[in-house]
Write an enzyme that holds these catalytic residues in place. Structure first.
Site, PDB file in Angstrom:
ATOM      1  N   LYS A   9      85.149  55.801  85.720  1.00  0.00           N
ATOM      2  CA  LYS A   9      86.232  56.773  85.844  1.00  0.00           C
ATOM      3  C   LYS A   9      87.538  56.054  86.121  1.00  0.00           C
ATOM      4  O   LYS A   9      87.564  55.074  86.852  1.00  0.00           O
ATOM      5  CB  LYS A   9      85.927  57.762  86.989  1.00  0.00           C
ATOM      6  CG  LYS A   9      86.969  58.856  87.165  1.00  0.00           C
ATOM      7  CD  LYS A   9      86.636  59.738  88.359  1.00  0.00           C
ATOM      8  CE  LYS A   9      87.738  60.756  88.626  1.00  0.00           C
ATOM      9  NZ  LYS A   9      87.490  61.543  89.855  1.00  0.00           N
ATOM     10  N   GLN A  10      88.609  56.554  85.527  1.00  0.00           N
ATOM     11  CA  GLN A  10      89.933  56.014  85.820  1.00  0.00           C
ATOM     12  C   GLN A  10      90.892  57.164  86.033  1.00  0.00           C
ATOM     13  O   GLN A  10      91.039  58.035  85.178  1.00  0.00           O
ATOM     14  CB  GLN A  10      90.426  55.117  84.683  1.00  0.00           C
ATOM     15  CG  GLN A  10      91.804  54.536  84.962  1.00  0.00           C
ATOM     16  CD  GLN A  10      92.146  53.364  84.041  1.00  0.00           C
ATOM     17  OE1 GLN A  10      91.268  52.748  83.462  1.00  0.00           O
ATOM     18  NE2 GLN A  10      93.425  53.074  83.931  1.00  0.00           N
ATOM     19  N   ASP A 128      92.614  66.885  97.703  1.00  0.00           N
ATOM     20  CA  ASP A 128      92.389  67.006  96.254  1.00  0.00           C
ATOM     21  C   ASP A 128      91.067  67.727  95.995  1.00  0.00           C
ATOM     22  O   ASP A 128      90.202  67.221  95.281  1.00  0.00           O
ATOM     23  CB  ASP A 128      92.390  65.623  95.605  1.00  0.00           C
ATOM     24  CG  ASP A 128      92.386  65.678  94.083  1.00  0.00           C
ATOM     25  OD1 ASP A 128      92.808  66.705  93.523  1.00  0.00           O
ATOM     26  OD2 ASP A 128      91.953  64.695  93.452  1.00  0.00           O
TER      27      ASP A 128
END
Length: 218
Positions: A9-10, A128
């Site tokens: 994941k980026q 988040d």
């Protein structure tokens, strides 16, 4: 380059790798440096952010909230080594046939609400909350795991905790149509496990009103 690492994941703030560490599969999170900042300031701020994320995770672990266990923190290279959770995200689960049943959604909602209530009890604000940052362990009856504390911080402010809930509510409404009842169940479970939940839920109403006004003006 992290040895034998697979990039999985980026995001805007970090890269997430899967790699062997101490004879087990491990998640390694690498925070980005910011080229627009002075190098000395950037090193200080990025290291502080890494430590803050690790501390929030450890704080949750001590309170028996299901979060990935932190194995090691490398502030020089901005890395956090942590437990790899086998499972799927709540976002993925809710589109499966099982995840669309009332019984399954009630169970998951209760788990989420309880976890968020306990997290806010210890003054950790996630920053988040989305259904992608809530994982379900593969084990039978596996619990909901809170992940990705990259924007987390410690705060006693009622407003900050209400905004945390509002972010999750917006994630539900934009990603999962017809889950209003499920989110209400999350808030119900939250209200039963949070110390200051009455004030926070009342403040959530104010935050919603401000959000609606911004939408109308925008």
């Amino acid at each position: 380059m992290i040895h034998n690492a697979q990039l999985i994941k980026q995001g805007a703030e970090a890269k997430v790798y899967l790699a062997p560490f101490c004879q087990r599969q491990t998640i390694i999170k690498e925070r980005f440096t910011k080229a627009y900042r002075h190098p000395t300031l950037d090193k200080k701020l990025t290291s502080r952010r890494v430590v803050q994320e690790a501390r929030c995770l450890s704080r949750c672990q001590k309170a028996r909230i299901d979060t990935p266990t932190v194995y090691m923190v490398d502030t020089e290279n901005y890395l956090i080594y942590m437990e790899y959770i086998e499972g799927c995200s709540v976002r993925e689960y809710l589109v499966t046939p099982e995840g669309q049943t009332d019984a399954a959604q009630t169970k998951v909602a209760q788990e989420i609400g309880r976890a968020l209530g306990l997290m806010h009890n210890i003054d950790v604000v996630h920053g988040d909350l989305t259904t992608s940052n809530l994982l379900m362990r593969n084990e039978t009856g596996g619990s909901v795991v809170l992940i990705d504390f990259g924007l987390s911080y410690v705060s006693q402010l009622i407003e900050d905790k209400a905004v945390d809930l509002y972010v999750l509510e917006r994630a539900f409404s934009s990603t999962h149509p017809n889950t209003e009842a499920m989110f209400e169940q999350i808030l119900k479970a939250y209200g039963e496990s949070g110390k200051a939940s009455k004030q926070i839920l009342k403040k959530l109403e104010d935050v919603r009103m401000r959000g609606r006004k911004r939408s109308m003006l925008g």
